[in-house]
Write a protein that holds these residues in place. Sequence first.
Motif, PDB file in Angstrom:
ATOM      1  N   TRP A   1      43.303  36.363  46.167  1.00 38.80           N
ATOM      2  CA  TRP A   1      42.111  36.949  46.505  1.00 38.80           C
ATOM      3  C   TRP A   1      41.019  36.619  45.734  1.00 38.80           C
ATOM      4  O   TRP A   1      41.400  35.722  44.791  1.00 38.80           O
ATOM      5  N   HIS A   2      39.842  36.989  46.101  1.00 37.53           N
ATOM      6  CA  HIS A   2      38.765  36.760  45.324  1.00 37.53           C
ATOM      7  C   HIS A   2      37.865  37.818  45.407  1.00 37.53           C
ATOM      8  O   HIS A   2      37.744  38.604  46.181  1.00 37.53           O
ATOM      9  N   LEU A   3      36.932  37.803  44.246  1.00 43.84           N
ATOM     10  CA  LEU A   3      35.912  38.984  44.059  1.00 43.84           C
ATOM     11  C   LEU A   3      34.691  38.384  44.485  1.00 43.84           C
ATOM     12  O   LEU A   3      34.061  37.446  43.946  1.00 43.84           O
ATOM     13  N   PRO A   4      34.087  38.796  45.610  1.00 44.16           N
ATOM     14  CA  PRO A   4      32.806  38.503  46.017  1.00 44.16           C
ATOM     15  C   PRO A   4      31.663  38.574  44.721  1.00 44.16           C
ATOM     16  O   PRO A   4      31.779  39.366  44.138  1.00 44.16           O
ATOM     17  N   GLY A   5      30.750  37.878  44.978  1.00 35.79           N
ATOM     18  CA  GLY A   5      29.709  37.732  43.872  1.00 35.79           C
ATOM     19  C   GLY A   5      29.008  39.143  43.897  1.00 35.79           C
ATOM     20  O   GLY A   5      28.916  39.744  44.870  1.00 35.79           O
ATOM     21  N   ASP A   6      28.563  39.204  42.536  1.00 36.89           N
ATOM     22  CA  ASP A   6      27.936  40.764  42.286  1.00 36.89           C
ATOM     23  C   ASP A   6      28.867  41.733  42.514  1.00 36.89           C
ATOM     24  O   ASP A   6      28.339  42.962  42.882  1.00 36.89           O
ATOM     25  N   THR A   7      30.074  41.655  42.428  1.00 26.52           N
ATOM     26  CA  THR A   7      31.061  42.898  42.423  1.00 26.52           C
ATOM     27  C   THR A   7      31.166  43.418  41.239  1.00 26.52           C
ATOM     28  O   THR A   7      31.389  42.657  40.153  1.00 26.52           O
ATOM     29  N   GLU A   8      31.118  44.848  41.094  1.00 31.87           N
ATOM     30  CA  GLU A   8      31.136  45.453  39.820  1.00 31.87           C
ATOM     31  C   GLU A   8      32.631  45.652  39.705  1.00 31.87           C
ATOM     32  O   GLU A   8      33.315  46.598  40.447  1.00 31.87           O
ATOM     33  N   VAL A   9      33.189  45.407  38.608  1.00 30.32           N
ATOM     34  CA  VAL A   9      34.670  45.649  38.362  1.00 30.32           C
ATOM     35  C   VAL A   9      34.775  46.648  37.245  1.00 30.32           C
ATOM     36  O   VAL A   9      34.276  46.532  36.272  1.00 30.32           O
ATOM     37  N   GLY A  10      35.532  47.592  37.517  1.00 29.04           N
ATOM     38  CA  GLY A  10      35.928  48.735  36.585  1.00 29.04           C
ATOM     39  C   GLY A  10      37.271  48.595  36.110  1.00 29.04           C
ATOM     40  O   GLY A  10      37.950  47.649  36.226  1.00 29.04           O
ATOM     41  N   ARG A  11      38.098  49.723  35.884  1.00 23.64           N
ATOM     42  CA  ARG A  11      39.315  49.673  35.202  1.00 23.64           C
ATOM     43  C   ARG A  11      40.406  49.895  36.535  1.00 23.64           C
ATOM     44  O   ARG A  11      41.511  49.003  36.296  1.00 23.64           O
ATOM     45  N   TRP A  12      39.913  49.706  37.770  1.00 21.76           N
ATOM     46  CA  TRP A  12      40.910  49.847  38.990  1.00 21.76           C
ATOM     47  C   TRP A  12      40.156  48.794  40.070  1.00 21.76           C
ATOM     48  O   TRP A  12      39.065  48.964  40.207  1.00 21.76           O
ATOM     49  N   LEU A  13      41.098  48.184  40.609  1.00 20.01           N
ATOM     50  CA  LEU A  13      40.483  47.177  41.933  1.00 20.01           C
ATOM     51  C   LEU A  13      41.451  47.455  43.191  1.00 20.01           C
ATOM     52  O   LEU A  13      42.714  47.436  42.814  1.00 20.01           O
TER      53      LEU A  13
END
Length: 320
Positions: free
Chosen positions: A87-99
């Motif tokens: 998987w990848h996280l798109p740019g400017d993605t805000e990541v908290g404790r859960w995904l």
Amino acid sequence: MAEPRRRTTTVAREDYPRTAPGPGSDPARVFEAYENEGHADPGAAWASFTTDWNWAATLPHAVAESGPDSPPVARPVPGGYSLSGRWHLPGDTEVGRWLALPLAGPGGAAREDATVIRPDRPDVFVIASKVLPRPTDAGLHAVRFPADSDARFRLDGVHVPAGFAAHSSGAALPTQDIGFLWTAVAGMALGAASRLADELAVLGPRVAPPFFSPAATAAELSALLRQERLGFTAEPYNRPGLGRLISLAARESLADRVRRAAMLVHHVVTAAYEKAIPFPAKDGQHPLESLVVDSAAVLQHLRFTVDLLLIEDVGSATGT
């Protein structure tokens, strides 16, 4: 002692009656409807709920990469799923404790592998962000990724509890519907716990020693569950002059009430399971094992439901 509710025959998910109200309905009615479903068949109730409602919609989502070397897969394992793939996280993605990790690849195209993804199985899986591997080009523990970056990661057999899965085809539950979600999940879990107490009461007469009374334990657990139930059903009547008639739980915030319910359900499951240990096993199984297994997903979700969705303005969304 109140007479236990009659045991309901388990039915297949596709045949399970959907009579529960949805978002915007009276909270007491939501709780009662889902409590009844959880008592009748907790496994079917949870499967139907996650098919109808995508509770993970408000969480940040990664994007699945359907490459030939490591396509995203989720294989059923005891207690949940084994999740692998890229998987990848798109740019400017805000990541908290859960995904949230969907099986669908770019453009929403899911793998055409019936052994991995089927209409009757969930296709969105939620994991704690702390279990993600740290990529070489970006730290996944950063709050936000730069707009021009893509953080890629690969998972290999990460366990996802059944209660942390949802269906992307279900209607998305936005922020303002979190109160509905919390109430419905608490109702299903308390209903499942009540069913456990009922089943323990039925086992009681089989034991002779007076110092060992599963029926008495079941009565105590049922009384605790009835008291907790007031916190969800009596609130609409908590008007001036009725304060002494309403339980303390009814005057708590919804988030605190759900946390209390989670602790009580854990206590009920533990007590019922322990009290039933001396009873003869059926086919090598604990007398309550099948019911505990059927209840596992909704109990897992209740344990973390408030923490999973602690997002901005959640208080205003739940009226707390």
